[in-house]
Write a protein that holds these residues in place. Structure first.
Motif, mmCIF file in Angstrom:
data_model
loop_
_atom_site.group_PDB
_atom_site.id
_atom_site.type_symbol
_atom_site.label_atom_id
_atom_site.label_comp_id
_atom_site.label_asym_id
_atom_site.label_seq_id
_atom_site.Cartn_x
_atom_site.Cartn_y
_atom_site.Cartn_z
ATOM 1 N N TYR A 74 15.855 150.669 28.025
ATOM 2 C CA TYR A 74 16.472 151.163 29.114
ATOM 3 C C TYR A 74 17.960 152.211 28.550
ATOM 4 C CZ TYR A 74 19.812 148.134 30.680
ATOM 5 O OH TYR A 74 20.989 147.023 30.404
ATOM 6 N N TYR B 185 13.842 155.076 32.263
ATOM 7 C CA TYR B 185 13.265 152.915 31.349
ATOM 8 C C TYR B 185 12.073 153.356 30.946
ATOM 9 C CZ TYR B 185 16.689 151.594 35.209
ATOM 10 O OH TYR B 185 17.323 151.432 35.660
ATOM 11 N N TYR C 260 19.934 157.093 34.881
ATOM 12 C CA TYR C 260 19.196 155.855 33.725
ATOM 13 C C TYR C 260 17.422 155.834 33.595
ATOM 14 C CZ TYR C 260 22.707 153.209 35.606
ATOM 15 O OH TYR C 260 24.314 152.564 35.947
ATOM 16 N N ALA D 1 23.729 157.062 44.863
ATOM 17 C CA ALA D 1 23.043 157.822 46.562
ATOM 18 C C ALA D 1 21.569 156.446 46.993
ATOM 19 C CB ALA D 1 22.590 158.631 46.647
ATOM 20 N N THR D 2 20.496 155.635 45.852
ATOM 21 C CA THR D 2 19.356 155.405 45.646
ATOM 22 C C THR D 2 19.062 154.365 44.320
ATOM 23 O OG1 THR D 2 16.972 155.042 46.208
ATOM 24 C CG2 THR D 2 17.657 157.096 45.028
ATOM 25 N N ASP D 3 18.621 153.233 44.739
ATOM 26 C CA ASP D 3 18.629 152.284 43.803
ATOM 27 C C ASP D 3 17.299 152.358 43.208
ATOM 28 O OD1 ASP D 3 20.748 149.851 45.253
ATOM 29 O OD2 ASP D 3 21.272 151.066 43.557
ATOM 30 N N THR D 4 16.154 153.306 43.996
ATOM 31 C CA THR D 4 15.154 152.993 43.535
ATOM 32 C C THR D 4 14.708 153.809 42.245
ATOM 33 O OG1 THR D 4 14.408 153.233 45.989
ATOM 34 C CG2 THR D 4 12.847 154.711 44.477
ATOM 35 N N GLN D 5 13.954 153.086 41.355
ATOM 36 C CA GLN D 5 13.208 153.874 40.197
ATOM 37 C C GLN D 5 11.747 154.178 40.899
ATOM 38 O OE1 GLN D 5 13.054 150.841 37.081
ATOM 39 N NE2 GLN D 5 14.908 150.492 37.752
ATOM 40 N N TYR D 6 11.168 155.661 40.840
ATOM 41 C CA TYR D 6 10.803 156.399 40.429
ATOM 42 C C TYR D 6 10.118 156.518 38.967
ATOM 43 C CZ TYR D 6 13.094 158.045 45.039
ATOM 44 O OH TYR D 6 13.429 157.355 45.462
ATOM 45 N N PHE D 7 8.634 156.140 38.675
ATOM 46 C CA PHE D 7 7.531 156.175 37.768
ATOM 47 C C PHE D 7 7.056 157.959 37.423
ATOM 48 C CE2 PHE D 7 8.031 151.750 36.582
ATOM 49 C CZ PHE D 7 8.807 151.803 37.941
ATOM 50 N N HIS E 87 16.490 156.274 37.840
ATOM 51 C CA HIS E 87 16.611 156.135 38.290
ATOM 52 C C HIS E 87 18.092 156.804 38.768
ATOM 53 C CE1 HIS E 87 19.771 153.604 40.740
ATOM 54 N NE2 HIS E 87 19.922 152.696 39.668
#
Lengths: 113, 111
Positions: free
Chosen positions: A48, A33, A31, A98-104, A94
């Motif tokens: 997205y 965004y 994903y 495993a993780t739902d965190t979005q990294y910027f 994202h």
């Protein structure tokens, strides 16, 4: 930081010109965004992508288009820039597992004169 | 980062004290929450997250508390340091793969 880079980091352009911002990630995240960040509004989702060639609109998509021809690249295009599109643009990614965190990414400051 | 604005809620804390930053969320269907830190000129940085089946989660010097009854989230930073100065904001997920972000709180550390 999920290996996210954005280019250019700064851009000044004139009203009516086309602008393309690039987001590149090295972690093979599914994903991606595009957000804009303005005073008093926080981060607002523009578009997205949930896979190559699969994109969808966010809450402030008017005047913007996106493309994702490769997993690692997500392009944001302003077909005809307006002064209201002056903002800081952030890309995020994202993995989808495993993780739902979005990294910027670090952001692109765009000024439309 | 610096475009977040000058009119954010501000919290000033003495260095070494604990900081508590609050966030109210609106969607009772939200199942996942994140706290981000944003320093001037940089992108948001993940601090800690929590799922709706938990009330509390601890990380290194940070704790997130979730009160689903009143739809409230808080971030506690222990022994605040100068490097903690930043804008902090929460995000919630209410289904799908999209997040909704708060506008943030500016934390200033007093030496």
């Amino acid at each position: 930081d999920a290996g996210i880079t954005q280019s250019p980091r700064h851009k000044v352009t004139e009203t009516g010109t086309p602008v393309t911002l690039r987001c590149h990630q090295t972690e093979n995240h599914r994903y991606m965004y595009w957000y804009r960040q303005d005073p008093g509004h926080g981060l607002r989702l523009i578009h997205y992508s949930y896979g190559v060639k699969d994109t969808d609109k966010g809450e402030v998509s008017d005047g913007y288009s996106v493309s994702r021809s490769k997993t690692e690249d997500f392009l944001l295009t302003l077909e005809s820039a307006t002064s209201s599109q002056t903002s800081v643009y952030f890309c995020a990614a994202h993995p989808g597992t495993a993780t739902d965190t979005q990294y910027f990414g670090p952001g692109t400051r765009l000024t439309v004169l | 980062g610096e475009s977040v604005g000058l009119h954010l809620p501000t919290l000033s804390v003495q260095e070494g004290d604990n900081s508590i930053i609050n966030c109210a969320y609106s969607n009772s269907a939200s199942d996942y929450f994140i706290w981000y830190k944003q320093e001037s000129g940089k992108g948001p940085q993940f601090i800690i997250d929590i799922r709706s089946n938990m009330d509390k989660r601890q990380g290194q010097r940070v704790t997130v508390l979730l009160n689903k009854t009143v739809k409230h989230l808080s971030l506690q930073i222990a022994a605040t340091q100068p490097g903690d100065s930043a804008v902090y904001f929460c995000a919630e997920r209410a289904g799908g793969e999209k997040l909704t972000f708060g506008t943030g709180t500016r934390l200033t550390i007093i030496p």
